[in-house]
Design an enzyme around this catalytic site. Structure first.
Site, PDB file in Angstrom:
ATOM      1  N   GLU A 222     -19.923  12.586 -40.369  1.00  0.00           N
ATOM      2  CA  GLU A 222     -18.976  12.368 -41.471  1.00  0.00           C
ATOM      3  C   GLU A 222     -19.474  11.389 -42.538  1.00  0.00           C
ATOM      4  OE1 GLU A 222     -15.123  11.453 -39.804  1.00  0.00           O
ATOM      5  OE2 GLU A 222     -14.811  13.549 -39.259  1.00  0.00           O
ATOM      6  N   GLU A 342     -15.774  19.972 -36.008  1.00  0.00           N
ATOM      7  CA  GLU A 342     -14.658  19.227 -35.433  1.00  0.00           C
ATOM      8  C   GLU A 342     -13.362  19.852 -35.933  1.00  0.00           C
ATOM      9  OE1 GLU A 342     -14.312  15.002 -35.781  1.00  0.00           O
ATOM     10  OE2 GLU A 342     -16.460  14.638 -35.486  1.00  0.00           O
TER      11      GLU A 342
END
Length: 441
Positions: A222, A342
């Site tokens: 991320e 995810e």
């Protein structure tokens, strides 16, 4: 994992929790997977590297669509003998469900059970724990997507690299975004990456870069660079580091690790992004995924963290639109696969009921299935996160033990089986699709 206002922390402070319910784990393994336990590092498994052909993943020339999951905690739990059974239990359970790829951390920087204690100094015991994880995965024919650093503070992350540089008097700035532009930190990280890729597994005897058990590498979990919302700083880092990795390892696939936000210059920033803030994170899905050294794009899905006022129906509509948009970009712009590495729905939501999570999973799986039917670029999805019994204190508000709820277990298995029905099964080492799907494929 705690998420709020688009931010995420994973795994708390990485402190090891004493094993809970150890006896129940052993009983679970014995009762459910006793027939698999006899396999012990026989080195007879013939795995092939996963490759990319345009917008598809292929293994031995056959299309490979992934029903995967996240267990980021593998290496940390493999350090201690008394918690190692959790890795085996999770992998055996995943094999029983026909899952094929697990995403996990290949980093722990300066934290408890640190892999990298200081720049260039590694803990051999923790490295052997990572060796163990890879060897265990190989035994059941499950591949690993391994992430190399965290944008967040959990397990050290980019903040730890900045602290190291600052402490040694070579850092340009105390800002954790200097991770992306400080030349000294880039040297730290390149040395780390090279050490990981060239590591010789003490169990299998293979260097990591030569082991097809590893599906691929993820540059960073991320990434965000909010001090440069133009995205130029992060883009420069992605281009340099991705090219560097390919000079060391050209056998494995590589992705960035993006959440999927569209940047300031993207026309989709207003129509597809969850909210206005997403365009100011210094990232851009298409631009970041475009470099030639990046083999596939990655996206995350957390609708209840990105929207606080939408109804469940509204959130699920967003999920479908979000996924279709990125698959369209992968096929029509990038000419690469995209994976949703995810996705999760928090059980802390007001009025949460497990059936809501069932609906959410179904939407994600349905979009992947639709893409697979057309041989499209939606390469797979990875639930956040799966665990085994006895990990209650290590869980977050997104984690599940899949087999504890029959309906969720059925949904996951059904997705495995219908993907297999389309293009033929990728045969698991420890079983076959007839057994997993009870002959319904």
């Amino acid at each position: 994992m705690v998420k709020s206002a688009g931010y995420k922390m994973v795994g708390g402070n990485g402190v090891f929790f004493p094993i809970l319910g150890f006896a129940s784990i052993i009983a679970f393994i014995y009762l459910s997977f006793g027939d698999l336990l006899s396999v012990r590092y026989k080195n007879e498994i013939n795995l092939s590297f996963v490759e990319r052909n345009g917008t598809n993943f292929v293994v031995d020339g056959k299309l490979f669509y992934i029903n995967g999951w996240n267990s980021y905690w593998f290496m940390d739990h493999a350090v201690h003998v008394d918690s190692r059974p959790r890795i085996r239990a999770m992998l055996q359970a995943a094999a029983k469900m026909g899952l094929t790829v697990c995403r996990s951390w290949a980093f722990n920087d300066g934290d408890y059970n640190a892999l990298q204690i200081t720049p260039g100094q590694f803990d051999e015991n923790t490295f052997k724990a990572l060796d163990y994880v890879i060897a265990e995965a190989r035994e059941v024919g499950i591949r690993l997507l391994l992430s190399l650093v965290n944008n967040l503070d959990a397990y050290g992350g980019k903040t730890q690299y900045v602290k190291w540089a600052w402490t040694e008097g070579v850092g340009l700035s105390p800002s954790n975004d200097s991770f992306f532009y400080d030349p000294s930190i880039r040297i730290y990280f390149k040395n780390y990456v090279k050490t990981i890729l060239t590591r010789k597994n003490t169990i299998t005897g293979l260097q990591y870069r030569d082991d097809p058990t590893i599906f691929g590498w993820e540059l960073i979990n991320e990434p965000r660079c909010i001090t440069d919302p133009s995205g130029d700083t992060l883009q420069d880092w992605i281009e340099e580091l991705s090219a560097f990795i390919k000079t060391v390892d050209n056998k494995h696939l590589l992705t960035v690790g993006l959440e999927g936000f569209y940047g300031r210059k993207s026309p989709k920033r207003k129509t597809v992004n969850p909210e206005f803030w997403a365009a100011d994170m210094g990232v851009d899905f298409i631009r970041n995924s475009a470099p030639s050294a990046i083999d596939f794009a990655s996206v995350h899905i957390y609708p209840d963290q990105w929207f606080k006022r939408k109804s469940l129906k509204g959130k699920l509509k967003f999920v479908a639109d979000w996924m279709h948009s990125h698959i369209e970009d992968a096929e029509q712009v990038l000419n690469k696969p995209v994976m949703f590495t995810e996705f999760g729905l928090s059980d802390l939501n007001k009025g949460f009921d497990p059936s809501q999570r069932d609906e959410f999973y179904k939407v994600v799986f349905d979009v992947i299935y639709e893409s697979a039917k057309k041989k499209g670029g939606g390469g797979g999805s990875f639930a956040w996160q799966y665990l085994v019994e006895g990990m209650e204190e290590f869980n977050d508000d997104f984690g599940i033990v899949p087999w504890k709820r029959p309906e969720m277990y059925r949904i996951i298995n059904q997705h495995t089986c219908r993907l297999a029905k389309i293009h033929g099964a990728y045969k698991p080492v420890t079983g076959n699709m007839n057994r997993i799907c009870n002959g319904r494929w």
